[in-house]
Design an enzyme around this catalytic site. Sequence first.
Site: not given
Length: 901
Positions: A201, A213, A247
Amino acid sequence: MEWSSDSAAVRRHRGAAERREGPAAAPHREREASAQEDASGGGRTRKGSPESGGASRRGAGTALSEARTVLSLALYLLALRALVQLSLQRLVLSRTSGFQGEFDARQARDYLEHITAIGPRTTGSAENEILTVQYLLEQIKLIERQSSSLHGISVDIQRPTGSFSIDFLGGFTSYYDNITNVVVKLEPRSGAQHAVLANCHFDSVANSPGASDDAVSCAVMLEVLRRMSVSSEPLQHAVVFLFNGAEENVLQASHGFITQHPWASLIRAFINLEAAGVGGKELVFQTGPENPWLVQAYVSAAKHPFASVVAQEVFQSGIIPSDTDFRIYRDFGNIPGIDLAFIENGYIYHTKYDTADRILIDSIQRAGDNILAVLKYLATSDMLASSSEYRHGNVVFFDVFGLFVIAYPSRVGTIINCMAVMAVVLYLGKKLLQPKHRNADYTRDFLCGLAITFISWFTSLVTVLIIAVFVSLIGQSLSWYNHFYVAVCLYGTATVAKIILIHTLAKRFYYVNVSNQYLGEVFFDTSLFVHCAFLVVLTYQGFCSAFTSAIWVAFPLFTKLFVYKDFKKHGAQGRFIALYLLGMFIPYLYGLYLIWAVFEMFTPILGRSGSEIPPDVVLASILAVCVMILSSYFIKFIYLVKSTKKTMLTLTLVCAVTLLLVCGGAFFPYSSNPASPKPKRVFLQHMSRTFHNLEGNVVKKDSGIWINGFDYTGMSHITPHIPEINDTIRAHCEENAPLCGFPWYLPVHFLIRKNWYLPAPEVSPRNPAHFRLLSKEKTPWGSIKLTFEATGPSHMSFYVRTHKGSTLSQWSLGNGIPVTSRGGDYFVFYSHGLQASAWQFWIEVQQVSEEQPEGMVTVAIAAHYLSGEDKRSSQLDALKEKFPDWTFPSAWVCTYSLFVF
């Protein structure tokens, strides 16, 4: 107090008894001693007495030196810890970057730096929906131009709308509209009927660049796509690369793909790339469900394996408050897969420090090597096309210090476990099932040894919990957060000292005049029995991680049998210690390997676990359990050494000094050190609230900055820097409003009950949220149907509370069945991409009686401005500037409106 083996009174009593018995009793005593020795393998013999014989005198005379024994065990554990650290720091086994057809980490880093340079990428923002998507499409077009004629590349931009319910965070419902997925299909020129999915993502949480992330995963996937597209190796199946843009909105984009995209029907397996930390090794922490062939594919293909079924069972237990797209593909797509995540340095996960420069090039290289190899393997595997034939069965898997992975079916694991249990049964049964006149002493001492061991563990756990509760009550929680050695010196030493104390008291007052060697044997057997009992329980419950207990049973038992003759002949000497520790090498090394993973994962999580869970209690408990495991086969040394006084005094002194330093505030929990920041997380929401009554009139209106600290210390460390944030402005719950009348972004109200509300001027976003009732009608089945319309920013939260006598029977969200959150209210998480239409939905309320003067239901809607100009206010910026540099204040503007119907 002197910890001698015999008291003066006992020696006098024993001498008088020997004089009364006289020489005639000697033959009887010798036979008795011989029988006891045969029964117990060394004998419960009396030290220094005539009946103990020469062997006993050797056992008494060769008691181990306390200092040498403690030093040997300490150096042994430190050496094993160093080996674990060495294996973790070696990220790649061989460097292949730059070779033809191999993954190029330098190119992937270039992708990563371009993506993170865009800034935070929240769903619905221009950064996420336009700039990042444009960059991805530009790179994909370049890759398509360079691709081999063997392969075909198709690109699709999906903008799905949908809704689903999930039991994450106590349960809630999610609705998304016009979010973005960038989907690429690489397939043979002739096409393919089956595909493997690779998922990442590109969106991030607010106020974080999201390098780990999950931008690095998208960068890795771009480079894997490039390498596979130019490869001269033909593919048998397609590979679908999904760059999903929502996400962080609790898995919305993956749901949109797997439930709506036409290519979803081709997917037979997936690989999900995630992060719970920044850099290091990517851990395979979930596989399946079932489908052991997928693990075998990873085992066969991955160049730098790092996988553990223990991590899988811990994560799926729900202990860790997190979830990934793995759940969506598993639950809504019924597709098996592999879930990988970076887990190191979770202290800066979801913060401003999650930048590209913190991710080592070797971390990117190893992740790329692994993903490229596994995708190639699956795309050319015959099993992918007929994966349903191989779906049944679980698998035990674990890596051996990053060198290779051992994997075998769970049924084979059950057989291995049962064999280990049977070996222990035979070993202990030989001793316990001897005729009563031969094993009476051993059976009694074995059972007493079990009791003493459990008492030592229980009292040590109680001791550290008392210390942890005390530290929490005086406001010094998390003193170890920036200095983990503090936890070891405080809770670890207390656990060890208490275990040693209990066993020393048992040796001193219960096992009076008993051979050291004999007691060492007894307590080895008790530890073996305990580990065997855990093995039986874990195997019976069907846990694949039972293999860890099997390791702690099989290797120690083999070691015992191997060193037994030497121990019996020469007693406890240096040779015995060396052989014993050598035999324990595998269980202790692997135990420390797992313990590292536990603390690497859980320690940062305790810094963001909310205001209700005392982190010191959790960490102290975990540390105590780890000490109990590591000390289990070392307990015998307590009985083999001459004394434990100096060791206990040293441990007690270290614990006491550390406790005094902690109480005095010597260890500050947080750090702004650029090399290794450990920030305190704080959420600041500048909000305006409006409360309406049943007639639609405004009955209350206020505004202020709502402050949430994400750890147990609250604002105690902030108040000295910002005096206006103190306990006099603690937020009060609006009892009649859902979720206490505050604009929760996610339903984490049960984790964070301590909030602060600093009065501030009203906010007026340029794009205000609008909420209205479109219709109210009675259904043929007697319920009341309320239809609403809402417009506003990209992120909104909708809350519902039914009044007494009313129930929420159905709604147009999710699967139609309303899902309550923790506490009984209903929570709906809404988000949209660009150019979304008005959100229309309905709820049905079932009434017990038609007359309800206070209405049927209370609803509220919160609008969260996470990007653009509306995100900021002058008061919010001014307050953020006051926060010290060891904090990470994530701030945005929001509005909250409550209505009664």
